[in-house]
Scaffold this motif. Structure first.
Motif, PDB file in Angstrom:
ATOM      1  N   PHE A 290       0.842  -1.196   0.000  1.00 54.46           N
ATOM      2  CA  PHE A 290       0.000   0.000   0.000  1.00 54.46           C
ATOM      3  C   PHE A 290       0.879   1.249   0.000  1.00 54.46           C
ATOM      4  N   SER A 291       1.829   1.300   0.916  1.00 52.09           N
ATOM      5  CA  SER A 291       2.691   2.485   1.027  1.00 52.09           C
ATOM      6  C   SER A 291       3.574   2.655  -0.194  1.00 52.09           C
ATOM      7  N   ALA A 292       4.083   1.557  -0.733  1.00 53.35           N
ATOM      8  CA  ALA A 292       4.935   1.637  -1.924  1.00 53.35           C
ATOM      9  C   ALA A 292       4.152   2.195  -3.107  1.00 53.35           C
ATOM     10  N   LYS A 293       2.953   1.673  -3.321  1.00 53.28           N
ATOM     11  CA  LYS A 293       2.133   2.124  -4.442  1.00 53.28           C
ATOM     12  C   LYS A 293       1.640   3.554  -4.220  1.00 53.28           C
ATOM     13  N   TYR A 294       1.286   3.871  -2.985  1.00 48.22           N
ATOM     14  CA  TYR A 294       0.783   5.222  -2.721  1.00 48.22           C
ATOM     15  C   TYR A 294       1.896   6.255  -2.862  1.00 48.22           C
ATOM     16  N   GLU A 295       3.110   5.866  -2.535  1.00 49.80           N
ATOM     17  CA  GLU A 295       4.237   6.781  -2.729  1.00 49.80           C
ATOM     18  C   GLU A 295       4.412   7.111  -4.209  1.00 49.80           C
ATOM     19  N   LEU A 296       4.277   6.094  -5.056  1.00 49.12           N
ATOM     20  CA  LEU A 296       4.383   6.334  -6.494  1.00 49.12           C
ATOM     21  C   LEU A 296       3.260   7.257  -6.966  1.00 49.12           C
ATOM     22  N   ILE A 297       2.046   6.990  -6.529  1.00 45.73           N
ATOM     23  CA  ILE A 297       0.895   7.800  -6.935  1.00 45.73           C
ATOM     24  C   ILE A 297       1.049   9.245  -6.458  1.00 45.73           C
ATOM     25  N   SER A 339      -3.912   1.061 -27.086  1.00 48.15           N
ATOM     26  CA  SER A 339      -2.950   1.534 -26.107  1.00 48.15           C
ATOM     27  C   SER A 339      -2.545   2.978 -26.368  1.00 48.15           C
ATOM     28  N   CYS A 340      -2.078   3.620 -25.305  1.00 49.49           N
ATOM     29  CA  CYS A 340      -1.495   4.949 -25.450  1.00 49.49           C
ATOM     30  C   CYS A 340      -0.153   4.821 -26.177  1.00 49.49           C
ATOM     31  N   GLU A 341       0.395   5.947 -26.571  1.00 53.38           N
ATOM     32  CA  GLU A 341       1.628   5.918 -27.361  1.00 53.38           C
ATOM     33  C   GLU A 341       2.834   5.463 -26.549  1.00 53.38           C
ATOM     34  N   ASP A 342       2.894   5.862 -25.280  1.00 54.30           N
ATOM     35  CA  ASP A 342       4.057   5.522 -24.453  1.00 54.30           C
ATOM     36  C   ASP A 342       3.608   5.026 -23.076  1.00 54.30           C
ATOM     37  N   PRO A 343       3.394   3.721 -22.932  1.00 50.26           N
ATOM     38  CA  PRO A 343       2.935   3.178 -21.646  1.00 50.26           C
ATOM     39  C   PRO A 343       3.887   3.449 -20.489  1.00 50.26           C
ATOM     40  N   SER A 344       5.178   3.672 -20.785  1.00 50.25           N
ATOM     41  CA  SER A 344       6.151   3.882 -19.709  1.00 50.25           C
ATOM     42  C   SER A 344       5.904   5.174 -18.946  1.00 50.25           C
ATOM     43  N   LYS A 345       5.045   6.034 -19.457  1.00 55.61           N
ATOM     44  CA  LYS A 345       4.723   7.292 -18.784  1.00 55.61           C
ATOM     45  C   LYS A 345       3.498   7.159 -17.876  1.00 55.61           C
ATOM     46  N   TYR A 346       2.853   6.016 -17.917  1.00 54.94           N
ATOM     47  CA  TYR A 346       1.599   5.821 -17.188  1.00 54.94           C
ATOM     48  C   TYR A 346       1.800   4.882 -16.002  1.00 54.94           C
ATOM     49  N   ILE A 347       1.061   5.130 -14.942  1.00 50.81           N
ATOM     50  CA  ILE A 347       1.008   4.203 -13.812  1.00 50.81           C
ATOM     51  C   ILE A 347      -0.044   3.138 -14.072  1.00 50.81           C
ATOM     52  N   SER A 348      -1.217   3.568 -14.544  1.00 45.24           N
ATOM     53  CA  SER A 348      -2.306   2.625 -14.794  1.00 45.24           C
ATOM     54  C   SER A 348      -2.303   2.149 -16.233  1.00 45.24           C
ATOM     55  N   TRP A 349      -2.326   0.842 -16.407  1.00 47.34           N
ATOM     56  CA  TRP A 349      -2.390   0.266 -17.744  1.00 47.34           C
ATOM     57  C   TRP A 349      -3.810   0.282 -18.285  1.00 47.34           C
ATOM     58  N   ASP A 350      -4.742  -0.349 -17.560  1.00 48.87           N
ATOM     59  CA  ASP A 350      -6.109  -0.480 -18.068  1.00 48.87           C
ATOM     60  C   ASP A 350      -7.173   0.018 -17.093  1.00 48.87           C
ATOM     61  N   GLY A 351      -6.750   0.812 -16.116  1.00 52.04           N
ATOM     62  CA  GLY A 351      -7.692   1.336 -15.139  1.00 52.04           C
ATOM     63  C   GLY A 351      -7.711   0.550 -13.845  1.00 52.04           C
ATOM     64  N   TRP A 361       9.003   0.127 -10.967  1.00 59.30           N
ATOM     65  CA  TRP A 361       9.269   1.142  -9.947  1.00 59.30           C
ATOM     66  C   TRP A 361       8.965   0.582  -8.560  1.00 59.30           C
ATOM     67  N   ILE A 362       7.816  -0.065  -8.426  1.00 59.40           N
ATOM     68  CA  ILE A 362       7.397  -0.622  -7.134  1.00 59.40           C
ATOM     69  C   ILE A 362       8.317  -1.767  -6.718  1.00 59.40           C
ATOM     70  N   ALA A 363       8.627  -2.657  -7.657  1.00 65.26           N
ATOM     71  CA  ALA A 363       9.488  -3.800  -7.343  1.00 65.26           C
ATOM     72  C   ALA A 363      10.846  -3.344  -6.832  1.00 65.26           C
ATOM     73  N   ASN A 364      11.391  -2.316  -7.441  1.00 63.52           N
ATOM     74  CA  ASN A 364      12.698  -1.808  -7.015  1.00 63.52           C
ATOM     75  C   ASN A 364      12.683  -1.354  -5.563  1.00 63.52           C
ATOM     76  N   ARG A 365      11.527  -0.952  -5.063  1.00 68.47           N
ATOM     77  CA  ARG A 365      11.447  -0.418  -3.711  1.00 68.47           C
ATOM     78  C   ARG A 365      11.026  -1.441  -2.674  1.00 68.47           C
ATOM     79  N   ILE A 366      10.502  -2.564  -3.091  1.00 73.31           N
ATOM     80  CA  ILE A 366      10.153  -3.585  -2.098  1.00 73.31           C
ATOM     81  C   ILE A 366      11.229  -4.663  -1.979  1.00 73.31           C
TER      82      ILE A 366
END
Length: 385
Positions: A290-297, A339-351, A361-366
């Motif tokens: 939760f904290s890892a994902k919320y930090e990214l958001i 798909s969007c043009e550059d998925p690497s700029k998005y956090i959400s893939w499909d909502g 990003w999250i994996a690197n921090r856990i």
């Protein structure tokens, strides 16, 4: 002993008190991973059991649909990479599959408790109870091959019997249980007994894994479900209807939904403490996803992502929703929800699910233990020998 080391040790459980510094820790050398979860870590179960994923799912890394609910790799894929393993195959895959270094029992839409929903209603038959029973079957059936006097090349595709006690068992499930409670109209007050019941069910399955030999348990809590774009009013509410004060937090997330997730996580952490006392020879790591994902958001723009409410794949505008990779009619016109043009700029893939970039990003921090209790990097998380 350095003061810094002493401060760290004060927060570690009893089985870790004999360790003085991180430098003295010995890498666990896990021979396998066994994963339990939902679509956040499903590497092909749902696709094999029902309908396969279609492009643009998988486009970024695999360049084809490979049964993952993302444009590329999931967090479990990055865990496997980090530990030096091949990507985990879904347990029910049948063609060209090797389980030498573990198996993945996770399935999309899975829950901890049984739900009165079919696959077509957004449910899954692969509850956590079924997943742990699949582990039981897998261990028993593969063991038969190794117990035979003559071993052949067939056994090279399976873990050795002794590997089950040395493996790491990862859990990433519970989000769909919270989502089910929300969809049933529950708020914080009336969800308390339900959430307690969910955690009790989880405890039973963790005990089953322990009885099957699991001694290193890496348990993810559930993420900020109220921050999923599909939960936000911008994507599912009439824009003419004002949002009540306090309904959203500072990041535009639905506050009460996140509060329910936090309540689940609080009870889950208490369970982990209880299980450590019950199974002192096991290593049970609580990972604060939760904290890892919320930090990214919270820091999306700073980290190079677009607004976290934006969705890369699919059509979600003016109350019209067409799922990623599908065609649909919008205002009398057929559209393809690509798909969007550059998925690497998005956090959400499909909502609902995260992009490969966000997962990375999250994996690197856990993986380094920053969000773990105790704060151990995953490669040092096994019980002390």
């Amino acid at each position: 002993m350095a003061i810094g080391s002493l401060v760290i040790l004060l927060f570690f459980p009893s089985w870790f008190l004999s360790v003085q510094t991180r430098e003295e820790l010995k890498s666990c050398d896990f021979p396998a991973i066994f994963n339990f979860g939902d679509s956040n870590s499903d590497t092909g179960c749902t696709a094999a059991a029902f309908y396969p994923e279609i492009l643009p799912y998988g486009q970024t890394f695999f360049h084809e649909a490979v049964g993952r609910a993302s444009d590329g790799r999931l967090i479990i894929d990055f865990i496997a990479e980090y530990l030096g393993f091949p990507y985990l195959s879904a347990y029910i895959n049948s063609i060209g599959t090797s389980y030498r270094h573990g198996a993945n029992f996770a399935a999309g839409s899975s829950t901890i408790r049984r739900q009165n929903r079919t696959y077509f209603d957004g449910g899954s038959p692969f509850t956590l109870e079924i997943q742990t029973e699949q582990l039981n079957q897998f261990k028993a059936r593969t063991g038969k091959f190794f117990n035979r006097a003559e071993r052949n090349s067939f056994t090279r595709n399976f873990p050795k019997p002794e590997d089950f006690a040395k493996a790491i068992y990862t859990f990433d499930i519970g989000q769909n249980d919270i989502a089910a409670a929300i969809s049933n109209g529950m708020g914080m007050e009336d969800s308390q007994p339900v959430i307690s019941d969910i955690v009790d069910y989880f405890a039973n399955q963790v005990q089953n894994v322990y009885e099957l030999g699991g001694r290193t348990l890496w348990i993810h809590n559930t993420g900020p479900i109220g921050c999923l774009p599909v939960a936000m009013p911008a994507h599912n509410a009439n824009k003419q209807t004002p949002v009540a004060a306090g309904y959203l937090d500072q990041n535009g997330c639905v506050q009460y939904q996140n509060d329910m997730a936090k309540d689940f996580n609080k009870k889950l952490k208490k369970l982990v403490v209880k299980l450590r006392a019950q199974f002192p020879e096991a290593s049970i790591i609580y990972v604060d996803m939760f904290s890892a994902k919320y930090e990214l958001i919270s820091n999306a723009n700073k980290e190079g992502f677009v607004d976290p409410s934006e969705i890369c794949c699919g059509y979600h505008e003016d109350g019209n929703n067409v799922n990623c990779g599908n065609k649909g009619m919008v205002n009398g016109k057929e559209i393809y929800a690509g798909s969007c043009e550059d998925p690497s700029k998005y956090i959400s893939w499909d909502g609902v699910h995260y992009t490969e970039a966000a997962n990375h990003w999250i994996a690197n921090r856990i993986l380094n233990g920053s969000f773990s209790d105790p704060p151990l990097p995953i490669q040092y998380s096994c019980p002390l020998q």
